[in-house]
Design a protein around this motif. Structure first.
Motif, short mmCIF file in Angstrom:
data_model
loop_
_atom_site.label_atom_id
_atom_site.label_comp_id
_atom_site.label_asym_id
_atom_site.label_seq_id
_atom_site.Cartn_x
_atom_site.Cartn_y
_atom_site.Cartn_z
N THR A 1 0.85 -1.18 0.00
CA THR A 1 0.00 0.00 0.00
C THR A 1 0.89 1.23 0.00
O THR A 1 1.73 1.40 0.87
CB THR A 1 -0.90 0.00 1.25
N HIS B 1 -6.38 5.32 2.11
CA HIS B 1 -7.13 5.36 0.86
C HIS B 1 -8.63 5.33 1.15
O HIS B 1 -9.03 4.77 2.18
CB HIS B 1 -6.80 4.11 0.01
N MET C 1 -4.81 0.94 -4.99
CA MET C 1 -5.49 0.93 -3.68
C MET C 1 -5.89 -0.50 -3.33
O MET C 1 -7.05 -0.91 -3.47
CB MET C 1 -6.71 1.88 -3.75
N GLN D 1 -9.48 1.33 6.74
CA GLN D 1 -8.05 1.29 6.48
C GLN D 1 -7.28 2.12 7.49
O GLN D 1 -7.78 3.10 8.01
CB GLN D 1 -7.78 1.78 5.06
#
Ligand code: SAM
Ligand code: DTB
Ligand code: SF4
Length: 409
Positions: free
Chosen positions: A53, A266, A305, A372
Motif C-alpha cells: 500500500t 485510501h 489501492m 483502512q
C-alpha cells in the motif's frame, strides 16, 4: 425516450433498454485506445512488491500501469487483489434516490441538475418508512450496503437532515452498512452523521483536477476534498471515485486515481462509473465507453489501492457478461444491485444472480467494514468493540486539500 442514432450498425447494442431516461451503452466495437505501451514488468516483480500500500504514486508510474498489455495488467491486478481480498466475492450494494432532481448544481453528466431538460420526475425527500422498507427489501435480496442519494448541493441543518439521520439509524438497525451521498457537508454535519452510525460517505472527485472545470463550475475540486476530509475526520469511511467517458484524457482519469491514492488512508470504496449519457444533459452525445477502458481503470484502481473495495458502478446495463467478468478479474469487488441506480437503469437481481452463478462467484457476507489504517492512525481497538465507523474515529487522516495532485509525475 428517443432512440439514439448509431454511426454504424456495428455500434448498435444487442438490446436497447426502454427506460424512463435515455442512456449510453458500452459498444464492443468502439476503437481501442492507441497509446504507446510500456515494457512488460509484471514478470519481474514479486507479489509482495506489487501488493504494497503506497500513497506516493507518480503519474508516470500510474500511466505505465494503465497502459500495460492487458495480460500483464490483469495479472498484476490479480496479484494485488488476491493478496488482500477474496477474488470470488462481490459486495452487493443497493442505491436509493431519497430526494430526486431540482439540484442547483451544473454537473454536466447529471440528469438531476435543474439546469437541464431531462425526463426526470422531481421528488421531495422520501418518507423514512418508505426508505427503510426499500432497505429491508435490499437486505433480503442479499445487499449488505444501502446507499442513500440526495440531489442536494450541500446538507442544510434543517428537518430534512434530521430525517436523513433517522434513515441512517434505521438502516444500521437492519444490520446493513449505511452510505449517504448528500453533497457537501461541514465538519459538524459529518459528526452528526457519524453519531447516527453512518458507515460511509460517498462524494466523488468525478475526474482529474485539470478537467474538472469542464464538467462542474458551481463547486471546486477543493470543496470536494474538504467534504471528504470532514467525513474522514468524523470517523466515517470514504467512498470516492469518478466517471469515465466524459471527454477526459487518459491523464485526467489517472490524475483522479492519483489524488485518491495519495489519500492516507485510501478511500475504503472507490466507485468507477461509466458515463450514463442521459438525454437532455450536455453529455447526451458522448460516445459509449470502450469496455477495455473500464477494465484498465478498475485494474489500475485495484493496483493503486489494494485494500479498497473497487466498485464497478454505473454503466453495467450496457456491458456484456464477459466485460463484467473481466472487470472482476481486474479486481472489482463491489457492484450496485437492483434494477435502478439513482435515476437510471441497472441490470437487476435476476441478471446479476445468473452472472455470479455462471462465474462461480458469490455475494460478500455482511460484516465490519475493513476501515483502512492511515499513516499516523490508530483505531479505538482491534475491532472487538464492534464499532465500525466509530472504530476509525480516533484516526487522523490526510485528505489533501489541494487542486493539484499531491505527487507530480
Ligand atoms: N448530489 C450529490 C453529489 O453530487 O455528491 C449526490 C448524488 S450524485 C448523483 C453522486 C454521483 O453519481 C456523482 O458524483 C457522479 O459521480 C455519479 N453520477 C451522476 N450522474 C451520473 C451519470 N449520468 N453517469 C455516471 N455517473 C453519474
Ligand atoms: C457512484 O459513484 N455511483 C452511484 C453512487 N455513487 C451514488 C450513482 C450513479 C448514478 C448514475 C446516474 C443515475 O442513476 O442518476
Ligand atoms: Fe446535483 Fe449531485 Fe447531480 Fe451534481 S451530481 S447535479 S450535485 S445531484
Amino acid at each position: 425516450m428517443l432512440s439514439r442514432v448509431f454511426a454504424s450498425p456495428l455500434e448498435e447494442p444487442l438490446f436497447l433498454n426502454i427506460v424512463e431516461l435515455s442512456v449510453s451503452h458500452i459498444a464492443p466495437s468502439a476503437p481501442l485506445e492507441t497509446l504507446p505501451r510500456p515494457e512488460s514488468t509484471s514478470r519481474t516483480e514479486s507479489s509482495a512488491d506489487v501488493a504494497q500500500t503506497r500513497h506516493d504514486w507518480t503519474l508516470a508510474e500510474i500511466r505505465d500501469i494503465y497502459l500495460a498489455p492487458i495480460p500483464d495488467l490483469i495479472y498484476r491486478a490479480q496479484q494485488v487483489h488476491r493478496a488482500h481480498n477474496d477474488p470470488n466475492e462481490v459486495q452487493m450494494c443497493t442505491l436509493l434516490s431519497i430526494k430526486t432532481g431540482a439540484c442547483p448544481e451544473d454537473c454536466a453528466y447529471c440528469p438531476q441538475s435543474a439546469r437541464y431538460k431531462t425526463e426526470l420526475e422531481v421528488e421531495k425527500l422520501l418518507d423514512t418508512e418508505l426508505v427503510l422498507h426499500a432497505a429491508r427489501k435490499a437486505r433480503d435480496a442479499g445487499s449488505t450496503r444501502f446507499c442513500m442519494g440526495a440531489a442536494w448541493r450541500q446538507v442544510k441543518d434543517n428537518q430534512d437532515f434530521d430525517r436523513v439521520l433517522d434513515m441512517v439509524r434505521g438502516v444500521r438497525e437492519l444490520g446493513m452498512e449505511a452510505c449517504a451521498t448528500l453533497g457537501m457537508v461541514t465538519a459538524e454535519q459529518a459528526e452528526r452523521l457519524a453519531e447516527a452510525g453512518l458507515t460511509a460517505y460517498n462524494h466523488n472527485l468525478d475526474t482529474g483536477p485539470e478537467f474538472y472545470g469542464e464538467i462542474i463550475t458551481t463547486r471546486t475540486y477543493d470543496d470536494r476534498l474538504q467534504t471528504l476530509q470532514a467525513a474522514r475526520k468524523a470517523g466515517i469511511t470514504l467512498c470516492s471515485g469518478g466517471i469515465v467517458g466524459m471527454g477526459e484524457s487518459v491523464d485526467d482519469r489517472l490524475a483522479m486515481l492519483q489524488v485518491l491514492a495519495s489519500m492516507d488512508p485510501h478511500p475504503e470504496s472507490v466507485p468507477i462509473n461509466a458515463l450514463v449519457a442521459v438525454e437532455g444533459t450536455p453529455m447526451e452525445d458522448r460516445p459509449p465507453v470502450e469496455p477495455f477502458t473500464m477494465v484498465r481503470m478498475i485494474a489500475t484502481a485495484r493496483i493503486l489501492m489494494p485494500l479498497s473495495r473497487v466498485r464497478l458502478s454505473a454503466g453495467r446495463t450496457e456491458m456484456s457478461d464477459e466485460t463484467q467478468a473481466l472487470c472482476f478479474l481486474a479486481g472489482a469487488n463491489s457492484i450496485f444491485a437492483g434494477d435502478k441506480l439513482l435515476t437510471t437503469p441497472n441490470p437487476g437481481e435476476d441478471r446479476d444472480r445468473r452472472l455470479l452463478d455462471t462465474l462461480g462467484m458469490r455475494p460478500m457476507a455482511g460484516g465490519p467494514v475493513p476501515a483502512q489504517q492511515g499513516g499516523s492512525s490508530s483505531s479505538c481497538c482491534s475491532g472487538s468493540c464492534g464499532s465500525e465507523a466509530g472504530s476509525s474515529k480516533a484516526r487522523s487522516s490526510k485528505v489533501e486539500s489541494s487542486t493539484s495532485p499531491v505527487h507530480g509525475g
